[in-house]
Write an enzyme that holds these catalytic residues in place. Structure first.
Site, PDB file in Angstrom:
ATOM      1  N   TRP A  67      35.393  36.510  46.087  1.00 37.81           N
ATOM      2  CA  TRP A  67      36.122  37.583  45.665  1.00 37.81           C
ATOM      3  C   TRP A  67      36.920  37.207  44.567  1.00 37.81           C
ATOM      4  CZ3 TRP A  67      34.651  42.117  47.425  1.00 37.81           C
ATOM      5  CH2 TRP A  67      34.203  42.503  48.526  1.00 37.81           C
ATOM      6  N   SER A  68      38.261  37.289  44.458  1.00 32.17           N
ATOM      7  CA  SER A  68      38.935  37.073  43.064  1.00 32.17           C
ATOM      8  C   SER A  68      39.002  35.601  42.825  1.00 32.17           C
ATOM      9  CB  SER A  68      40.361  37.951  43.070  1.00 32.17           C
ATOM     10  OG  SER A  68      40.390  39.168  43.183  1.00 32.17           O
ATOM     11  N   CYS A  69      38.462  34.849  43.402  1.00 30.78           N
ATOM     12  CA  CYS A  69      38.297  33.303  42.793  1.00 30.78           C
ATOM     13  C   CYS A  69      37.403  33.411  41.805  1.00 30.78           C
ATOM     14  CB  CYS A  69      37.835  32.331  44.110  1.00 30.78           C
ATOM     15  SG  CYS A  69      39.230  31.746  45.130  1.00 30.78           S
ATOM     16  N   LYS A  71      37.580  35.233  39.376  1.00 29.65           N
ATOM     17  CA  LYS A  71      38.421  35.325  38.058  1.00 29.65           C
ATOM     18  C   LYS A  71      38.562  34.100  37.411  1.00 29.65           C
ATOM     19  CE  LYS A  71      40.946  39.655  39.352  1.00 29.65           C
ATOM     20  NZ  LYS A  71      40.119  39.970  40.775  1.00 29.65           N
ATOM     21  N   TYR A 157      48.318  43.534  38.129  1.00 30.63           N
ATOM     22  CA  TYR A 157      46.935  42.729  38.661  1.00 30.63           C
ATOM     23  C   TYR A 157      45.584  43.566  38.417  1.00 30.63           C
ATOM     24  CZ  TYR A 157      43.876  39.997  41.330  1.00 30.63           C
ATOM     25  OH  TYR A 157      42.669  39.087  41.997  1.00 30.63           O
TER      26      TYR A 157
END
Length: 378
Positions: A67-69, A71, A157
């Site tokens: 997921w957002s890791c 980014k 975000y």
């Protein structure tokens, strides 16, 4: 206590015990934890199951959607271009992407994209997950939008579109897509098993994530046309979207990176170690300093939490009490995955799992592991 595989320095025994206990209790189904110091692994542990039926063990090379890791890896790609003098943090985005100047966005700076302060935190509705997977078309839609708040005045975000925005800068400057740039300039040279856009032949190594407990109705009563509502519902998809081949193959630099704790810790050890790891030089100390230049400090317009953003990474804030103060940057993924970089201790810490937990910026398990790792580092 569940059996673990891998290696662990004796001073991190509490980290290993926590992982074994959580696997035994079922809090974690399958997971990996890694810690590096000076670029060397001091923790590289994994265990549990890759599937809900508990047939396939979580193996050394098991990967999952983090997921957002994702980014953080996308941000590193942009910082590599900054390091090479090809991307200017203070330049208007439109210098590299002229179409982005539409609808009053001519003043949006590169640093605004990288710090979630651009005013473009999602897509104008209606938009579907299938639309988002069509990266060229959905990226063009973002360029044509009006910002939802004055750029640079607050963070909101960039939940699912961060990689579209930053990845388009990479593509326009370098010519390669984000996923290919990451593979050829970051993960390939570092020998890190991390992918933005997963080839079909790697699918059999993926541990599907299990959806977290139902979210509290945090948007109840929210302005239907407010920033938070538009971001979370444009589009609104479930965790099971990540099970589909179309999701895995796409290059969604905000959310569909596939890897494990070892690969995340390996990649981010470059930052922890001053920009060079095992002879691979990606950043200088000056570019790393930019990460820690605070760009926002206050309630995030999308998440609602009190966040601090630097360039490309979150910084310690009241919303993440499990992080100590210091020259630390981090980000989390939906359900609990996390990567933390400490440039003073020259350490990188990562946790990746398939049973998603509750929580906005990490789960209770995330906090346990990170606190135990820092206790050992100290």
């Amino acid at each position: 206590m569940a059996d673990l595989e891998g290696t662990c320095d004796a001073r991190f025994a509490d980290v290993a015990d926590l992982l074994a206990d959580n696997l035994a209790s079922g809090e974690d189904l399958g997971a990996s934890i890694a810690v590096t110091v000076d670029g060397r692994p001091v923790v590289d542990l994994w265990g549990g199951w890759a599937d809900q039926e508990q047939v396939t063990p979580w193996r050394r090379d098991t990967i999952t959607n983090v997921w957002s890791c994702t980014k953080t890896v996308t941000s590193l790609a942009a910082l590599v271009l900054v390091e090479r003098g090809l991307l200017d943090l203070d330049a208007p985005v439109a210098r590299y992407w002229p179409q982005f100047a539409a609808q009053g966005k001519e003043g949006v700076r590169v640093r605004h994209l990288l710090s979630h302060t651009s005013g473009v935190s999602g897509w104008e509705r209606p938009v579907t997950v299938a639309d988002v997977l069509d990266v060229p078309t959905s990226t063009a839609r973002l360029a044509a939008q009006t910002p939802w708040w004055p750029p640079g005045t607050a963070s909101g975000y960039h939940l699912l579109n961060y990689g579209h925005l930053v990845g388009e800068l990479v593509r326009r400057i370098d010519g390669r897509t984000l996923g290919r740039f990451v593979a050829e300039e970051i993960t390939g040279p570092l020998g890190a098993d991390f992918h933005i856009g997963l080839p079909d032949h790697e699918f059999d190594r993926v541990a599907d994530v299990l959806p977290p407990p139902p979210r509290p109705v945090g948007l109840a009563g929210a302005d239907p046309d407010g920033v938070a509502m538009k971001t979370f519902t444009g589009p609104m998809g479930g965790a099971d979207e990540s099970w589909h081949p179309e999701w895995r193959r796409a290059e969604i630099g905000a959310a569909n990176g596939h890897g494990n704790a070892r690969s995340l810790a390996r990649i981010h050890s470059v930052i922890a170690c001053g920009g060079t790891l095992d002879g691979v030089r990606l950043l200088s100390s000056r570019t790393i300093d930019a990460i820690f230049q605070q760009q926002s400090d206050g309630p995030d317009l999308v998440l609602g939490a009190h966040l601090r953003f630097g360039i490309g990474f979150g910084l310690p804030s009241p919303a993440v009490p499990y992080l100590p103060q210091g020259r630390i940057c981090f980000w989390t993924g939906w359900g609990g995955s996390v990567v933390v970089i400490d440039t003073e201790r020259r350490a990188a810490i990562a946790y990746v799992m398939n049973r998603m937990g509750a929580g906005q910026l990490g789960s209770a398990r995330t906090a346990q592991y990170i606190e135990a790792a820092f206790a050992a580092l100290d």
